[in-house]
Motif scaffolding. Structure first.
Motif, PDB file in Angstrom:
ATOM      1  N   ASN A 180     -50.249 -13.213 -23.005  1.00 60.69           N
ATOM      2  CA  ASN A 180     -50.166 -12.535 -21.929  1.00 60.69           C
ATOM      3  C   ASN A 180     -49.288 -12.941 -20.688  1.00 60.69           C
ATOM      4  OD1 ASN A 180     -52.891 -11.914 -22.815  1.00 60.69           O
ATOM      5  ND2 ASN A 180     -54.000 -14.381 -21.222  1.00 60.69           N
ATOM      6  N   HIS A 181     -48.311 -13.522 -20.819  1.00 62.89           N
ATOM      7  CA  HIS A 181     -46.929 -13.690 -20.204  1.00 62.89           C
ATOM      8  C   HIS A 181     -45.859 -12.013 -20.038  1.00 62.89           C
ATOM      9  CE1 HIS A 181     -43.244 -15.319 -18.216  1.00 62.89           C
ATOM     10  NE2 HIS A 181     -44.044 -15.896 -17.290  1.00 62.89           N
ATOM     11  N   PRO A 182     -45.479 -12.060 -19.161  1.00 65.65           N
ATOM     12  CA  PRO A 182     -44.219 -10.640 -18.898  1.00 65.65           C
ATOM     13  C   PRO A 182     -43.739 -10.704 -20.129  1.00 65.65           C
ATOM     14  CG  PRO A 182     -45.295 -11.153 -17.101  1.00 65.65           C
ATOM     15  CD  PRO A 182     -45.740 -13.165 -17.713  1.00 65.65           C
ATOM     16  N   SER A 183     -43.021 -12.307 -20.302  1.00 65.22           N
ATOM     17  CA  SER A 183     -41.856 -12.333 -20.852  1.00 65.22           C
ATOM     18  C   SER A 183     -42.078 -12.312 -22.149  1.00 65.22           C
ATOM     19  CB  SER A 183     -40.852 -13.812 -20.971  1.00 65.22           C
ATOM     20  OG  SER A 183     -40.742 -13.709 -19.390  1.00 65.22           O
ATOM     21  N   VAL A 184     -42.956 -13.230 -22.856  1.00 64.36           N
ATOM     22  CA  VAL A 184     -43.837 -13.089 -23.915  1.00 64.36           C
ATOM     23  C   VAL A 184     -44.280 -11.461 -24.819  1.00 64.36           C
ATOM     24  CG1 VAL A 184     -45.642 -13.806 -25.662  1.00 64.36           C
ATOM     25  CG2 VAL A 184     -44.553 -15.321 -23.990  1.00 64.36           C
ATOM     26  N   LYS A 185     -45.184 -11.084 -23.702  1.00 59.53           N
ATOM     27  CA  LYS A 185     -45.632  -9.842 -24.025  1.00 59.53           C
ATOM     28  C   LYS A 185     -43.890  -8.580 -24.295  1.00 59.53           C
ATOM     29  CE  LYS A 185     -49.553  -8.782 -21.694  1.00 59.53           C
ATOM     30  NZ  LYS A 185     -50.177  -8.366 -20.243  1.00 59.53           N
ATOM     31  N   LYS A 186     -43.145  -8.816 -23.795  1.00 57.58           N
ATOM     32  CA  LYS A 186     -41.447  -8.068 -24.202  1.00 57.58           C
ATOM     33  C   LYS A 186     -40.952  -9.064 -25.378  1.00 57.58           C
ATOM     34  CE  LYS A 186     -37.326  -6.929 -21.592  1.00 57.58           C
ATOM     35  NZ  LYS A 186     -35.844  -6.708 -20.488  1.00 57.58           N
ATOM     36  N   ALA A 187     -41.172  -9.565 -25.612  1.00 57.95           N
ATOM     37  CA  ALA A 187     -40.027 -10.130 -26.940  1.00 57.95           C
ATOM     38  C   ALA A 187     -40.963  -9.976 -28.420  1.00 57.95           C
ATOM     39  CB  ALA A 187     -40.249 -12.035 -27.064  1.00 57.95           C
ATOM     40  N   ILE A 188     -42.352  -9.928 -27.668  1.00 56.67           N
ATOM     41  CA  ILE A 188     -43.141  -8.964 -28.732  1.00 56.67           C
ATOM     42  C   ILE A 188     -43.193  -7.321 -29.056  1.00 56.67           C
ATOM     43  CG2 ILE A 188     -45.670  -8.694 -29.572  1.00 56.67           C
ATOM     44  CD1 ILE A 188     -46.699 -11.145 -28.661  1.00 56.67           C
ATOM     45  N   GLN A 189     -42.644  -6.656 -28.472  1.00 65.27           N
ATOM     46  CA  GLN A 189     -42.695  -5.650 -28.389  1.00 65.27           C
ATOM     47  C   GLN A 189     -40.494  -5.627 -28.922  1.00 65.27           C
ATOM     48  OE1 GLN A 189     -42.523  -3.666 -24.085  1.00 65.27           O
ATOM     49  NE2 GLN A 189     -44.596  -4.133 -24.292  1.00 65.27           N
ATOM     50  N   ASN A 190     -39.839  -5.934 -28.095  1.00 65.56           N
ATOM     51  CA  ASN A 190     -38.339  -5.936 -29.021  1.00 65.56           C
ATOM     52  C   ASN A 190     -38.382  -6.756 -30.360  1.00 65.56           C
ATOM     53  OD1 ASN A 190     -37.484  -4.653 -26.728  1.00 65.56           O
ATOM     54  ND2 ASN A 190     -37.971  -6.215 -25.428  1.00 65.56           N
ATOM     55  N   ASP A 191     -39.575  -7.388 -31.389  1.00 66.42           N
ATOM     56  CA  ASP A 191     -39.554  -7.742 -32.160  1.00 66.42           C
ATOM     57  C   ASP A 191     -39.079  -9.142 -31.793  1.00 66.42           C
ATOM     58  OD1 ASP A 191     -40.346  -8.596 -34.817  1.00 66.42           O
ATOM     59  OD2 ASP A 191     -39.069  -7.577 -35.638  1.00 66.42           O
ATOM     60  N   TRP A 192     -38.494 -10.229 -31.029  1.00 59.01           N
ATOM     61  CA  TRP A 192     -37.699 -11.589 -30.782  1.00 59.01           C
ATOM     62  C   TRP A 192     -39.138 -12.823 -30.577  1.00 59.01           C
ATOM     63  CZ3 TRP A 192     -35.659  -8.958 -25.140  1.00 59.01           C
ATOM     64  CH2 TRP A 192     -34.883  -8.192 -26.115  1.00 59.01           C
ATOM     65  N   LEU A 193     -39.968 -12.259 -31.125  1.00 57.38           N
ATOM     66  CA  LEU A 193     -40.201 -13.082 -31.338  1.00 57.38           C
ATOM     67  C   LEU A 193     -40.788 -13.458 -32.499  1.00 57.38           C
ATOM     68  CD1 LEU A 193     -43.059 -15.232 -29.752  1.00 57.38           C
ATOM     69  CD2 LEU A 193     -44.423 -13.587 -30.434  1.00 57.38           C
ATOM     70  N   VAL A 194     -40.698 -15.181 -32.482  1.00 52.15           N
ATOM     71  CA  VAL A 194     -40.170 -15.577 -34.390  1.00 52.15           C
ATOM     72  C   VAL A 194     -41.021 -16.983 -34.007  1.00 52.15           C
ATOM     73  CG1 VAL A 194     -39.003 -16.606 -35.649  1.00 52.15           C
ATOM     74  CG2 VAL A 194     -38.105 -14.761 -34.318  1.00 52.15           C
ATOM     75  N   LYS A 195     -42.513 -17.117 -35.110  1.00 53.88           N
ATOM     76  CA  LYS A 195     -43.372 -17.371 -35.159  1.00 53.88           C
ATOM     77  C   LYS A 195     -42.614 -18.676 -36.366  1.00 53.88           C
ATOM     78  CE  LYS A 195     -48.636 -18.885 -36.159  1.00 53.88           C
ATOM     79  NZ  LYS A 195     -49.243 -18.600 -36.353  1.00 53.88           N
ATOM     80  N   LEU A 196     -42.233 -20.297 -35.940  1.00 55.68           N
ATOM     81  CA  LEU A 196     -41.725 -20.974 -37.197  1.00 55.68           C
ATOM     82  C   LEU A 196     -43.656 -22.037 -37.702  1.00 55.68           C
ATOM     83  CD1 LEU A 196     -39.021 -22.524 -35.310  1.00 55.68           C
ATOM     84  CD2 LEU A 196     -38.803 -20.885 -36.747  1.00 55.68           C
ATOM     85  N   ASN A 197     -43.631 -21.611 -39.149  1.00 60.26           N
ATOM     86  CA  ASN A 197     -44.224 -22.145 -40.567  1.00 60.26           C
ATOM     87  C   ASN A 197     -43.984 -23.611 -40.712  1.00 60.26           C
ATOM     88  OD1 ASN A 197     -46.617 -20.426 -39.203  1.00 60.26           O
ATOM     89  ND2 ASN A 197     -45.521 -19.025 -40.939  1.00 60.26           N
ATOM     90  N   GLU A 198     -44.813 -24.461 -40.758  1.00 59.87           N
ATOM     91  CA  GLU A 198     -44.527 -25.670 -41.495  1.00 59.87           C
ATOM     92  C   GLU A 198     -43.758 -24.947 -43.179  1.00 59.87           C
ATOM     93  OE1 GLU A 198     -48.795 -24.745 -42.530  1.00 59.87           O
ATOM     94  OE2 GLU A 198     -47.852 -25.174 -40.520  1.00 59.87           O
TER      95      GLU A 198
END
Length: 320
Positions: free
Chosen positions: A22-40
């Motif tokens: 819900n954070h604006p920065s996270v929303k923008k990162a998702i829109q630009n495909d900048w959010l990377v989820k690190l799994n084990e």
């Protein structure tokens, strides 16, 4: 940038445990495909990472060592390196190397599960775990420590037997408080809900004698939690022949601690005498849940039978 200088982009990376969508920065990162989820790391990747850290080939890593480190580190590369360093320093791992330092063979101690992991307090792996345990609420911390006494799955009454036994006047509110603490630990990923419910009743408790516990039955928790799949799993009651009334069997939702690191560190905070108390109370509660309802039903049936005093029996016999 000033005149005469080319563009020099700056990349800023933020590492967070859980991103707030819900954070604006996270929303923008998702829109630009900048959010990377690190799994084990997977088990295969753990073997490759261990081999690379030991400067050997993956087939040199013993299977038992790979299984132990993968379960303990939870696929965290930092924890893998710290675990290997501690095992090497304590000579739980022996490496025969060539003159140039290349390993020839890698062997490990036969009893890796008996290692005192909690003594590695200088590592981030154990330090972060201790900080997490100390940050919990008192009831959550008590539930976590009691859950380390069970090797397999356990139920809510198993934990409540050591704190608020139903036979000592416990109320539904006491059970709900413990259940809420369990749910919070599940959300944190400390406790897990087994996926398979073919045999949802806990089978054994950790002990040197390998105590075998009989499956338990319960009815009050089912009525308290409701009949939804996320609350309680009830089996249909069956009536046995021969004039005896059948008991209503209830398969309670089970929980399990599969986090080996949390089990090792949390278990070290519980005295052996306390562990025996938890196991003893769980055994008593299960036996009462299995045997006491049938005995109480037998007493209730006897009370319903008409009783004729001995004196009147003699008078009626003489009159006849």
């Amino acid at each position: 940038s000033g005149s005469g200088h080319g563009d020099k982009p700056v990349v800023v990376t933020f590492l967070v445990k859980q991103a707030d969508h819900n954070h604006p920065s996270v929303k923008k990162a998702i829109q630009n495909d900048w959010l990377v989820k690190l799994n084990e790391l997977s088990d295969e990747n753990c073997v490759e990472y261990m081999a690379a850290y030991l400067r050997g080939s993956p087939d040199m890593v013993p299977p038992e060592l790979n299984k132990f480190i993968a379960k303990l580190s939870l696929g965290n590369p930092l924890y893998i390196r710290e675990t290997i360093d501690q095992l090497l320093s304590n000579e739980y791992i022996q490496i025969v190397r060539e003159a140039d330092g290349k390993p020839i063979t890698i062997t490990c101690h036969h009893d890796l599960d008996g290692i005192n992991i909690a003594s590695w307090g200088q590592t981030a792996m154990v330090g972060n775990t201790v900080c997490l345990l100390e940050s919990l609420d008192p009831l959550e911390a008590a539930v976590l420590k009691m859950s380390t006494c069970f090797e397999g799955a356990f139920t809510l009454p198993d934990l409540a037997a050591s704190t608020r036994s139903r036979w000592a006047g416990a109320t539904h509110f006491d059970y709900l408080r413990i259940f809420r603490a369990i749910q919070d630990l599940v959300k944190r990923g400390i406790l897990e809900i087994p996926l398979a419910y073919e045999n949802p009743c806990p089978q054994r408790v950790v002990s040197k004698e390998k105590e075998q516990l009989m499956p338990r039955s319960s009815s009050h928790l089912a009525s308290m939690m409701g009949s939804s799949p996320s609350s309680c799993y009830l089996a249909a009651s069956a009536n046995s022949g021969g004039g005896s009334t059948g008991l209503e069997q209830a398969k309670l939702q089970t929980f399990e601690m599969k986090n080996m690191l949390m089990r090792k560190v949390g278990g070290s905070m519980v005295l052996e005498a306390q562990k025996r108390v938890v196991k003893r109370q769980a055994v008593i509660d299960r036996c009462l849940s299995r045997d006491l309802p049938a005995r109480m039903e037998e007493v209730r049936t006897k009370r319903l039978e008409p009783h004729i005093p001995w004196y009147y029996e003699n008078v009626l016999a003489k009159g006849a």
